[in-house]
Design a protein around this motif. Structure first.
Motif, PDB file in Angstrom:
ATOM      1  N   TYR A 293      37.994  73.545  40.537  1.00 31.59           N
ATOM      2  CA  TYR A 293      38.504  74.790  40.294  1.00 31.59           C
ATOM      3  C   TYR A 293      38.332  75.911  41.181  1.00 31.59           C
ATOM      4  O   TYR A 293      39.060  76.467  41.862  1.00 31.59           O
ATOM      5  N   CYS A 297      40.171  77.562  43.974  1.00 26.99           N
ATOM      6  CA  CYS A 297      41.055  79.262  44.375  1.00 26.99           C
ATOM      7  C   CYS A 297      40.413  79.785  45.318  1.00 26.99           C
ATOM      8  O   CYS A 297      40.701  80.978  45.774  1.00 26.99           O
ATOM      9  N   ILE A 441      45.894  84.337  41.442  1.00 26.26           N
ATOM     10  CA  ILE A 441      45.233  82.228  42.078  1.00 26.26           C
ATOM     11  C   ILE A 441      45.351  81.544  40.703  1.00 26.26           C
ATOM     12  O   ILE A 441      45.101  80.325  40.780  1.00 26.26           O
ATOM     13  N   SER A 442      45.367  81.929  39.837  1.00 24.61           N
ATOM     14  CA  SER A 442      45.352  81.832  38.648  1.00 24.61           C
ATOM     15  C   SER A 442      46.572  80.063  38.618  1.00 24.61           C
ATOM     16  O   SER A 442      46.297  79.538  37.743  1.00 24.61           O
ATOM     17  N   PHE A 444      47.444  78.670  40.892  1.00 24.50           N
ATOM     18  CA  PHE A 444      47.277  77.784  41.948  1.00 24.50           C
ATOM     19  C   PHE A 444      47.681  76.309  41.606  1.00 24.50           C
ATOM     20  O   PHE A 444      47.463  75.694  42.576  1.00 24.50           O
TER      21      PHE A 444
END
Length: 445
Positions: A293, A297, A441-442, A444
């Motif tokens: 992850y 990101c 961005i979390s 994404f």
């Protein structure tokens, strides 16, 4: 989605009219601002229309494409003096923006491939039409044949994927394929476009011979097509890369170290900036291959940050080149005595290039270093060298260009214009303030 496409199509006849250069400039920026207002923070797919739609990855890269294309027109005011070529230039930039819009928005793999290839044509026209040296023909040939050589296997792989999934919509690619040959057929063109170390030789040639607009679009957007394609296709090859991801991560980290050494030996300003792009995009490749992850990101953040900072450095190199007539660091010395206000911008963007706070580069590098070190602690050694030498060649670029005794060959010199300050400010502002909204961005994944 349709309203943005209609706006871009309406700009085509406007771009062919004489004396409408500044109206075109306004339209490009207006399109970017309207697109920003269209953002939502609670969607999975936005504005799905037929075969096109946006998730966060697509949205961010389409917005970056619009912003960089707007700045390209602002940076290329010298072309305005040539009446016909000015209109043709605006048409080329607009056609490139439309191709990138469709490439990043496509939900169909074949449509993505189609516009991926179409975007190569306006870029080639920019290099061949407005390049500075006769070697631009060789640079254009490198760019064309590197991309075409690797994209033909991907076309064959597309037909094979139709046979497997009975569809080319990316949402239907729902289970992994254990085929090494298919992996290279699909991803080789993305690795070249990134570019990965060993297959990066087209990039310095294309950057050095391209005009400022060509360098901006190459560094800002075209390299991101490779990262975007790999992020889209990685879920198909989890099984293949779980056995051989150490090869690509090793190449990305060690290649970044070797390129950093090479940057310290460059005497051409544009060549130094181009080689530093290879080092930064090597980090992006390593983050994607880790399948974490943090890596995904971090790759997205670093692509946006690199697109803005590298584009700004090419603008600064062009501002100096228009006055000195050379890109050599031996002649571009002592610029702080001639353009003291521009020395501040050199310092700010050199600091961004070395990932100094509060730039978006820092957030991207923290995420990517975290993902690579979690994958293997041995990466710490290579990443330490990359971070250290990144600061070294950025400071080398700043100190050699701004300090020292300026050349006695400079008989005529123009001061900076408001347009140049605006151009650099519009690079710097999003690069240093987007870090305040890093939580976006979390969304994404």
């Amino acid at each position: 989605m349709m309203k943005f496409l209609l706006m871009m199509l309406m700009m085509i006849p406007l771009s062919l009219l004489k004396n409408f250069y500044w109206i075109n400039q306004f339209m490009f920026f207006a399109l970017s601002f309207f697109f920003i207002l269209n953002m939502s923070v609670d969607w999975t797919f936005l504005n799905v229309y037929g075969m096109f739609g946006w998730d966060l990855l697509s949205y961010v890269l389409v917005l970056l494409s619009m912003w960089i294309c707007s700045l390209m027109v602002l940076a290329s005011v010298k072309i305005k003096k040539e009446s016909f070529y000015c209109e043709f230039f605006c048409l080329v930039v607009l056609s490139l923006l439309i191709a990138l819009f469709f490439a990043f928005s496509s939900l169909n793999f074949f449509v993505f491939y189609l516009f991926f290839e179409i975007s190569l044509i306006p870029t080639l026209i920019l290099i061949l039409g407005w390049g500075y040296q006769p070697e631009r023909i060789q640079a254009g040939a490198y760019l064309l044949f590197y991309t075409l050589f690797a994209s033909l296997p991907m076309l064959i792989a597309i037909f094979y994927l139709v046979d497997i999934f009975d569809s080319l919509f990316l949402s239907f690619f729902d289970y992994p394929i254990d085929s090494l040959i298919l992996f290279f057929c699909v991803n080789l063109v993305f690795l070249i476009k990134l570019p990965m170390y060993f297959i990066h030789l087209w990039l310095p040639k294309a950057h050095v011979e391209a005009p400022v607009s060509g360098s901006m679009i190459l560094a800002g957007i075209m390299l991101k097509l490779g990262g975007y394609g790999m992020l889209r296709m990685m879920k198909l090859f989890v099984g293949v890369l779980s056995c051989m991801n150490y090869i690509f991560i090793g190449i990305s980290v060690l290649g970044g170290v070797f390129i950093s050494f090479l940057c310290l030996r460059q005497t051409d300003v544009k060549s130094l900036i181009a080689y530093s792009s290879v080092a930064h995009m090597g980090l992006v490749l390593g983050g994607i291959i880790t399948f974490t992850y943090w890596g995904f990101c971090g790759a997205l953040v670093m692509m946006v940050a690199h697109g803005l900072s590298s584009s700004a450095l090419f603008c600064l190199a062009n501002i100096t080149y228009e006055r000195v007539g050379s890109r050599s660091l031996f002649l571009n010395k002592g610029m702080i005595n001639l353009m003291p206000s521009m020395a501040l911008w050199w310092f700010l963007f050199s600091a961004c290039n070395m990932a100094a706070p509060p730039s978006l580069n820092l957030l991207g590098e923290i995420m990517l270093i975290n993902s690579l070190v979690n994958w293997s602690f041995l990466n710490m050694l290579g990443l330490a060298f990359m971070s250290f030498f990144s600061a070294c060649y950025s400071l080398y670029l700043f100190s050699c260009s701004q300090h020292g005794k300026f050349s006695n060959n400079l008989y005529n010199f123009n001061s900076n214009s408001l347009r140049e300050f605006l151009l650099l400010f519009l690079h710097w502002l999003p690069l240093n303030f987007l870090i305040l909204k890093g939580e976006l961005i979390s969304l994404f994944i």
